[in-house]
Design an enzyme around this catalytic site. Structure first.
Site, PDB file in Angstrom:
ATOM      1  N   GLU A  65       0.826  -1.211   0.000  1.00 30.46           N
ATOM      2  CA  GLU A  65       0.000   0.000   0.000  1.00 30.46           C
ATOM      3  C   GLU A  65       0.858   1.258   0.000  1.00 30.46           C
ATOM      4  O   GLU A  65       1.948   1.279   0.574  1.00 30.46           O
ATOM      5  CB  GLU A  65      -0.865   0.022   1.267  1.00 30.46           C
ATOM      6  CG  GLU A  65      -1.818  -1.143   1.328  1.00 30.46           C
ATOM      7  CD  GLU A  65      -2.449  -1.337   2.704  1.00 30.46           C
ATOM      8  OE1 GLU A  65      -3.632  -1.663   2.765  1.00 30.46           O
ATOM      9  OE2 GLU A  65      -1.743  -1.142   3.708  1.00 30.46           O
ATOM     10  N   ASP A 236      -7.535  -4.881   8.951  1.00 31.27           N
ATOM     11  CA  ASP A 236      -7.135  -3.632   8.300  1.00 31.27           C
ATOM     12  C   ASP A 236      -7.043  -3.783   6.790  1.00 31.27           C
ATOM     13  O   ASP A 236      -6.272  -3.097   6.130  1.00 31.27           O
ATOM     14  CB  ASP A 236      -5.799  -3.137   8.886  1.00 31.27           C
ATOM     15  CG  ASP A 236      -4.667  -4.153   8.706  1.00 31.27           C
ATOM     16  OD1 ASP A 236      -4.942  -5.268   8.228  1.00 31.27           O
ATOM     17  OD2 ASP A 236      -3.517  -3.821   9.025  1.00 31.27           O
TER      18      ASP A 236
HETATM   19  N1  LIG Z   1      -4.347  -0.840  12.238  1.00 35.92           N
HETATM   20  C1  LIG Z   1      -3.100  -0.517  12.027  1.00 35.92           C
HETATM   21  O1  LIG Z   1      -2.732   0.652  11.961  1.00 35.92           O
HETATM   22  C2  LIG Z   1      -2.079  -1.607  11.928  1.00 35.92           C
HETATM   23  C3  LIG Z   1      -0.715  -1.278  11.939  1.00 35.92           C
HETATM   24  C4  LIG Z   1       0.209  -2.326  11.948  1.00 35.92           C
HETATM   25  C5  LIG Z   1      -0.228  -3.645  11.870  1.00 35.92           C
HETATM   26  N2  LIG Z   1      -1.563  -3.892  11.801  1.00 35.92           N
HETATM   27  C6  LIG Z   1      -2.052  -5.268  11.738  1.00 35.92           C
HETATM   28  O2  LIG Z   1      -1.939  -5.808  13.051  1.00 35.92           O
HETATM   29  C7  LIG Z   1      -1.816  -7.220  12.965  1.00 35.92           C
HETATM   30  C8  LIG Z   1      -0.673  -7.677  13.833  1.00 35.92           C
HETATM   31  O3  LIG Z   1       0.543  -7.239  13.253  1.00 35.92           O
HETATM   32  P1  LIG Z   1       1.906  -7.897  13.728  1.00 35.92           P
HETATM   33  O4  LIG Z   1       2.988  -7.186  12.993  1.00 35.92           O
HETATM   34  O5  LIG Z   1       1.928  -7.978  15.204  1.00 35.92           O
HETATM   35  O6  LIG Z   1       1.723  -9.374  13.115  1.00 35.92           O
HETATM   36  P2  LIG Z   1       2.484 -10.719  13.557  1.00 35.92           P
HETATM   37  O7  LIG Z   1       2.300 -11.664  12.430  1.00 35.92           O
HETATM   38  O8  LIG Z   1       3.851 -10.413  14.044  1.00 35.92           O
HETATM   39  O9  LIG Z   1       1.652 -11.239  14.829  1.00 35.92           O
HETATM   40  C9  LIG Z   1       0.324 -11.668  14.751  1.00 35.92           C
HETATM   41  C10 LIG Z   1       0.079 -12.628  15.910  1.00 35.92           C
HETATM   42  O10 LIG Z   1      -1.325 -12.966  15.892  1.00 35.92           O
HETATM   43  C11 LIG Z   1      -1.418 -14.314  16.330  1.00 35.92           C
HETATM   44  N3  LIG Z   1      -2.739 -14.836  15.988  1.00 35.92           N
HETATM   45  C12 LIG Z   1      -3.214 -15.198  14.760  1.00 35.92           C
HETATM   46  N4  LIG Z   1      -4.488 -15.647  14.882  1.00 35.92           N
HETATM   47  C13 LIG Z   1      -4.823 -15.547  16.194  1.00 35.92           C
HETATM   48  C14 LIG Z   1      -5.993 -15.842  16.941  1.00 35.92           C
HETATM   49  N5  LIG Z   1      -7.063 -16.345  16.356  1.00 35.92           N
HETATM   50  N6  LIG Z   1      -5.989 -15.587  18.276  1.00 35.92           N
HETATM   51  C15 LIG Z   1      -4.874 -15.080  18.901  1.00 35.92           C
HETATM   52  N7  LIG Z   1      -3.733 -14.806  18.239  1.00 35.92           N
HETATM   53  C16 LIG Z   1      -3.701 -15.024  16.904  1.00 35.92           C
HETATM   54  C17 LIG Z   1      -0.234 -15.012  15.648  1.00 35.92           C
HETATM   55  O11 LIG Z   1       0.089 -16.236  16.277  1.00 35.92           O
HETATM   56  C18 LIG Z   1       0.864 -13.942  15.801  1.00 35.92           C
HETATM   57  O12 LIG Z   1       1.627 -14.141  16.968  1.00 35.92           O
HETATM   58  C19 LIG Z   1      -1.635  -7.536  11.487  1.00 35.92           C
HETATM   59  O13 LIG Z   1      -2.859  -8.022  10.990  1.00 35.92           O
HETATM   60  C20 LIG Z   1      -1.277  -6.212  10.865  1.00 35.92           C
HETATM   61  O14 LIG Z   1      -1.674  -6.146   9.530  1.00 35.92           O
HETATM   62  C21 LIG Z   1      -2.483  -2.919  11.839  1.00 35.92           C
END
Ligand SMILES: NC(=O)c1ccc[n+]([C@@H]2O[C@H](COP(=O)([O-])OP(=O)(O)OC[C@H]3O[C@@H](n4cnc5c(N)ncnc54)[C@H](O)[C@@H]3O)[C@@H](O)[C@H]2O)c1
Length: 348
Positions: A65, A236
């Site tokens: 993006e 997101d």
């Molecule tokens: N809204 C925003 O501004 C924003 C900004 C950054 C990241 N994000 C999003 O936040 C999320 C997390 O990012 P990250 O970098 O920490 O990702 P990451 O992959 O490092 O961590 C995600 C974690 O979620 C866990 N997980 C998956 N399914 C699960 C469930 N059903 N129950 C509990 N845990 C579960 C995984 O085991 C993993 O440890 C991503 O989806 C990312 O796109 C959003």
């Protein structure tokens, strides 16, 4: 004729290494609290900004993006990806870099890593939402999803909202153990939980930051008690949500920029005119945030360009007179602006 680049060709560049030094120089919590303040300042002048939903290039495995915005004086954009499958391949789910430019000349003023900065600004944004929407005196947060984003989220609500206890849950216990280890000694009471139900016990704030390229149900309606504030961060992207629709229906929903959130947020599950409140209006006092102790408030956070602009602006201000950047010869800037070819020819 000197072949040395002019000072105008030079753009301060903050590498990952220098970003880490800058964050430690300032202090992680202070950095996040400062970012929260920068975001509040920019949200307070929301109407001055150019706003557009981010431009996404979707594939079966993720999204890349571009997130641009401008306040008329400065222009910023971020390149960011979201690839939930990456973690299993030893890669980050989210990586990013960005640029801040001078609107008058169009010349960049800053080029920086933004993977760390995105984690910091996302946490700061959730803390701003929590500060304005959670029940007064909220002291415990459930952190569901203990990946790359999780420690930042926990420290942000400590620094900005005074949260004392975090209750961690992830489907992968190794992620929870990693998060608890990283938070040790940072002034939070940390509780590792084995189920999401256990994690939300006694929590006035629930933050979900899970990653899966799918419509997930991390929280079901019966799990969310009266008066709770939810930060739903992981949903997101089109087709990527975390909450059961009934929670969204029951909660008062607060968003960054509705045209983007309706495509990417939890509310993509709802009718296109599902009522939402824009967070900037709460921050400026034009609209009330939480209206009653029983209300469930939901920050449907997807991440908006103005938050990155705030972060770029903050880093640009803070690197002045520090060793935490290098000058990059990024802009071709011939002495005679019309003699770009001559500059190339002389360089042989
Ligand atoms: N809204 C925003 O501004 C924003 C900004 C950054 C990241 N994000 C999003 O936040 C999320 C997390 O990012 P990250 O970098 O920490 O990702 P990451 O992959 O490092 O961590 C995600 C974690 O979620 C866990 N997980 C998956 N399914 C699960 C469930 N059903 N129950 C509990 N845990 C579960 C995984 O085991 C993993 O440890 C991503 O989806 C990312 O796109 C959003």
């Amino acid at each position: 004729m000197s072949l040395k680049a002019s000072h105008r060709a030079m753009v301060p560049f903050v590498s990952v290494d220098n970003m880490m030094r800058l964050v430690h120089h300032i202090g992680i919590e202070t950095f996040i609290a400062d970012l929260a303040q920068a975001i509040e300042e920019d949200f307070a002048k929301w109407e001055q900004f150019d706003k557009t939903p981010r431009v996404g290039s979707h594939s079966d495995v993720g999204v890349i993006e571009l997130m641009p915005t401008s306040d008329g004086v400065l222009y910023g954009f971020k390149y960011v990806n979201g690839h939930p499958k990456n973690m299993g391949e030893g890669l980050q789910t989210v990586t990013a870099f960005g640029v801040l430019s001078d609107v008058y000349s169009g010349y960049p003023k800053l080029f920086t890593e933004m993977t760390l900065l995105t984690a910091l600004r996302t946490a700061a944004m959730s803390a701003v939402a929590t500060k304005h929407l959670a029940a007064p005196g909220a002291h415990t947060m459930a952190m569901i999803g203990n990946g790359a984003q999780s420690e930042f989220q926990c420290l942000a609500v400590k620094a900005v909202c005074g949260v004392q206890t975090v209750r961690l849950y992830d489907i992968d216990p190794a992620a929870t153990a990693k998060c608890a280890r990283n938070l040790a000694g940072l002034g939070l009471d940390v509780v590792q939980c084995e189920t999401p139900e256990e994690a939300i016990e006694g929590a006035q704030i629930i933050t979900t930051a899970t990653a899966d390229k799918d419509m997930q149900t991390i929280l079901t309606d019966n799990m969310v008690g009266a008066g709770v504030h939810i930060n739903a961060i992981g949903g997101d992207c089109p087709g990527k949500t975390e909450l059961h629709q009934d929670i969204v229906a029951r909660a008062s929903v607060f968003v960054e920029y509705p045209p983007q959130t309706r495509i990417e947020g939890e509310i993509q599950q709802m009718d296109p005119d599902h009522p939402v409140t824009e967070l900037w209006q709460v921050i400026t006092g034009q609209t009330k945030g939480r209206k009653s102790a029983d209300e469930v408030t939901l920050f449907d956070g997807v991440g908006f360009a103005i938050e990155d602009f705030s972060a770029l602006r903050y880093v640009h201000d803070r690197i002045k007179d520090t060793p935490y950047y290098i000058d990059l010869d990024l802009i071709a800037d011939p002495d005679d602006p019309r003699d770009l070819f001559g500059m190339l020819k002389r360089a042989k």
